[in-house]
Design an enzyme around this catalytic site. Structure first.
Site, PDB file in Angstrom:
ATOM      1  N   TYR A 161      -1.672  -1.120  10.471  1.00  0.00           N
ATOM      2  CA  TYR A 161      -1.897  -1.476   9.057  1.00  0.00           C
ATOM      3  C   TYR A 161      -0.682  -1.090   8.209  1.00  0.00           C
ATOM      4  CZ  TYR A 161      -3.719  -1.267   4.289  1.00  0.00           C
ATOM      5  OH  TYR A 161      -3.885  -1.432   2.936  1.00  0.00           O
ATOM      6  N   SER A 184       0.872  -1.186   0.000  1.00  0.00           N
ATOM      7  CA  SER A 184       0.000   0.000   0.000  1.00  0.00           C
ATOM      8  C   SER A 184       0.906   1.233   0.000  1.00  0.00           C
ATOM      9  CB  SER A 184      -0.849  -0.027   1.268  1.00  0.00           C
ATOM     10  OG  SER A 184      -1.290   1.269   1.603  1.00  0.00           O
TER      11      SER A 184
HETATM   12  N1  NAP Z   1      -8.756  -0.665  -1.775  1.00  0.00           N
HETATM   13  C1  NAP Z   1      -7.798   0.191  -1.498  1.00  0.00           C
HETATM   14  O1  NAP Z   1      -8.008   1.416  -1.528  1.00  0.00           O
HETATM   15  C2  NAP Z   1      -6.403  -0.305  -1.154  1.00  0.00           C
HETATM   16  C3  NAP Z   1      -5.369   0.633  -1.023  1.00  0.00           C
HETATM   17  C4  NAP Z   1      -4.082   0.183  -0.708  1.00  0.00           C
HETATM   18  C5  NAP Z   1      -3.849  -1.180  -0.551  1.00  0.00           C
HETATM   19  N2  NAP Z   1      -4.870  -2.065  -0.677  1.00  0.00           N
HETATM   20  C6  NAP Z   1      -4.579  -3.498  -0.472  1.00  0.00           C
HETATM   21  O2  NAP Z   1      -5.138  -4.244  -1.543  1.00  0.00           O
HETATM   22  C7  NAP Z   1      -5.515  -5.545  -1.082  1.00  0.00           C
HETATM   23  C8  NAP Z   1      -6.945  -5.836  -1.497  1.00  0.00           C
HETATM   24  O3  NAP Z   1      -7.796  -4.861  -0.922  1.00  0.00           O
HETATM   25  P1  NAP Z   1      -9.286  -4.613  -1.458  1.00  0.00           P
HETATM   26  O4  NAP Z   1      -9.584  -3.198  -1.185  1.00  0.00           O
HETATM   27  O5  NAP Z   1      -9.437  -5.132  -2.811  1.00  0.00           O
HETATM   28  O6  NAP Z   1     -10.109  -5.504  -0.412  1.00  0.00           O
HETATM   29  P2  NAP Z   1     -11.613  -6.044  -0.473  1.00  0.00           P
HETATM   30  O7  NAP Z   1     -12.350  -5.488  -1.631  1.00  0.00           O
HETATM   31  O8  NAP Z   1     -12.163  -5.825   0.872  1.00  0.00           O
HETATM   32  O9  NAP Z   1     -11.418  -7.618  -0.752  1.00  0.00           O
HETATM   33  C9  NAP Z   1     -10.736  -8.383   0.161  1.00  0.00           C
HETATM   34  C10 NAP Z   1     -10.635  -9.812  -0.331  1.00  0.00           C
HETATM   35  O10 NAP Z   1      -9.879 -10.539   0.617  1.00  0.00           O
HETATM   36  C11 NAP Z   1     -10.679 -11.550   1.193  1.00  0.00           C
HETATM   37  N3  NAP Z   1     -10.415 -11.624   2.615  1.00  0.00           N
HETATM   38  C12 NAP Z   1     -10.496 -10.622   3.516  1.00  0.00           C
HETATM   39  N4  NAP Z   1     -10.154 -11.055   4.724  1.00  0.00           N
HETATM   40  C13 NAP Z   1      -9.853 -12.364   4.575  1.00  0.00           C
HETATM   41  C14 NAP Z   1      -9.438 -13.365   5.469  1.00  0.00           C
HETATM   42  N5  NAP Z   1      -9.274 -13.126   6.760  1.00  0.00           N
HETATM   43  N6  NAP Z   1      -9.212 -14.613   4.998  1.00  0.00           N
HETATM   44  C15 NAP Z   1      -9.402 -14.895   3.691  1.00  0.00           C
HETATM   45  N7  NAP Z   1      -9.793 -13.980   2.789  1.00  0.00           N
HETATM   46  C16 NAP Z   1     -10.021 -12.735   3.235  1.00  0.00           C
HETATM   47  C17 NAP Z   1     -12.101 -11.158   0.927  1.00  0.00           C
HETATM   48  O11 NAP Z   1     -12.871 -12.332   0.961  1.00  0.00           O
HETATM   49  P3  NAP Z   1     -14.408 -12.320   1.447  1.00  0.00           P
HETATM   50  O12 NAP Z   1     -15.117 -11.670   0.316  1.00  0.00           O
HETATM   51  O13 NAP Z   1     -14.753 -13.720   1.646  1.00  0.00           O
HETATM   52  O14 NAP Z   1     -14.458 -11.478   2.676  1.00  0.00           O
HETATM   53  C18 NAP Z   1     -11.974 -10.497  -0.434  1.00  0.00           C
HETATM   54  O15 NAP Z   1     -11.918 -11.465  -1.435  1.00  0.00           O
HETATM   55  C19 NAP Z   1      -5.289  -5.529   0.428  1.00  0.00           C
HETATM   56  O16 NAP Z   1      -4.068  -6.153   0.722  1.00  0.00           O
HETATM   57  C20 NAP Z   1      -5.218  -4.056   0.776  1.00  0.00           C
HETATM   58  O17 NAP Z   1      -4.450  -3.815   1.919  1.00  0.00           O
HETATM   59  C21 NAP Z   1      -6.147  -1.669  -0.971  1.00  0.00           C
END
Ligand code: NAP
Length: 334
Positions: free
Chosen positions: A201, A188
């Site tokens: 985080y 991130s």
């Molecule tokens: N979105 C942003 O703005 C952003 C910015 C910087 C970095 N990131 C990073 O990008 C990555 C993805 O983020 P996202 O925003 O796409 O997240 P998201 O839309 O909330 O999706 C999270 C995914 O991970 C799964 N998941 C969550 N907790 C889990 C657990 N304990 N065990 C197994 N699976 C789990 C979820 O499965 P379920 O659907 O079953 O819950 C879902 O498939 C993360 O590492 C995050 O830190 C995101």
């Protein structure tokens, strides 16, 4: 023509700054547009039959799974919810005509889940691993005030840190045997910028960055590409942004942008707007760290205060509803 010493120092300074600026602009243009257009970005052809994606049922992870399937790779989807995994797998199979395999595990659990993952992926030729799964705070908060801070910290470390490390351990052996493979670790922008009120985080994401940096050096001579992704805000459940905006892309657009810089740079903010913003803030942080800290602190504290107000309102509403229900019950009893 003769120059004074002062003029020479001035010219040398202008030359140095211009060189750094031009180098930065060239790196940005090459890694974002030109390198891909010239066919210099990493090809996924013959890299291996399968890609493994953690956190594959939503947001950025799902977008990576779909993008890799569109390149003809079979996909191992790993996430928490079996019904979501089944749905996403069925959609990917029907749309991209590739095979899928689903593994439902909760990455907040301990080391025991990796025995199961190891058994499930045994015998598959894994060319790509996307370590995407991650969790964050419900809202920015002071460390000691985070609800259930002790338990939460363990879940966060298991999900954001242990998962990345263990998944790499599971796939690197066979990648080295075939002398090819790609690992993308999703960190991130918070890993490299001051992020008060999100300390746990951002620290887990800093681990992912440093881990990827050294691992990339370790395995480059063995033919394995390891890259780190540093996204800014992307529309997703985790970010709570529901609509795209100029600096907040949809996961699909973020991932397509990032795929263009595959193999061209070790750490990538992925999407072109994020690259510009990250470049700007990291430079500003070098010149005036207090400006970056003040802006970030004010933003995150604003988000925190709005969240706390919302929680307080919900609690008051709940109390009122309970009061009305109790009143009705009491009236019935009489
Ligand atoms: N979105 C942003 O703005 C952003 C910015 C910087 C970095 N990131 C990073 O990008 C990555 C993805 O983020 P996202 O925003 O796409 O997240 P998201 O839309 O909330 O999706 C999270 C995914 O991970 C799964 N998941 C969550 N907790 C889990 C657990 N304990 N065990 C197994 N699976 C789990 C979820 O499965 P379920 O659907 O079953 O819950 C879902 O498939 C993360 O590492 C995050 O830190 C995101």
């Amino acid at each position: 023509m003769k120059y004074t010493l002062l003029e020479l120092i001035g010219l040398a300074s202008i030359g140095t700054v211009s060189w750094f600026v031009l180098r930065g602009v060239w790196k940005f243009l090459y890694s974002t547009f030109i390198g891909h257009a010239l066919g210099h970005s990493l090809s996924l052809k013959n890299i291996g039959q399968w890609a493994v994606v953690t956190g594959a049922t939503d947001g950025i992870g799902r977008a990576y799974a779909e993008e890799l399937a569109s390149h003809g790779l079979n996909i191992v989807l790993i996430s928490r919810s079996p019904y979501k995994l089944q749905n996403v797998a069925a959609e990917i199979e029907s749309q991209y005509k590739v095979k899928t395999k689903i593994i439902d595990v909760d990455f907040t659990n301990g080391i025991e889940i990796y025995d199961r993952i190891k058994k499930e992926i045994e015998g598959l030729e894994i060319g790509v691993l996307i370590n995407n799964v991650g969790m964050s705070y419900a809202y920015p908060e002071y460390l000691a005030e985070v609800p259930n801070a002790a338990e939460f910290s363990l879940s966060l470390i298991n999900c954001n840190v242990v998962s990345v490390t263990q998944m790499c351990i599971l796939v690197l052996g066979q990648m080295v045997e075939r002398k090819k493979g790609l690992i993308l670790n999703v960190s991130s922008a918070s890993a490299v910028l001051p992020t008060p009120l999100m300390t746990m985080y951002s620290s887990t994401k800093a681990y992912v960055y440093k881990f990827s940096e050294d691992l990339a050096l370790e395995y480059a001579p063995l033919g394995i590409k390891i890259q780190c992704v540093l996204p800014g805000f992307v529309v997703s459940k985790m970010s709570r942004y529901k609509k795209p905006a100029f600096r907040i892309p949809l996961p699909r657009d973020f991932v397509r942008g990032h795929m263009r810089s595959l193999g061209l740079e070790f750490a990538s903010a992925g999407f072109w707007v994020h690259k510009i913003l990250l470049g700007y803030y990291t430079k500003l942080n070098m010149i005036s760290p207090s400006t970056v800290v003040n802006v970030t602190f004010a933003n995150l504290n604003g988000t925190r205060q709005r969240a706390l107000k919302r929680i307080q309102l919900q609690q008051e509403q709940q109390k009122q509803e309970n009061g009305v229900e109790n009143g009705v019950e009491n009236a019935k009893d009489k």
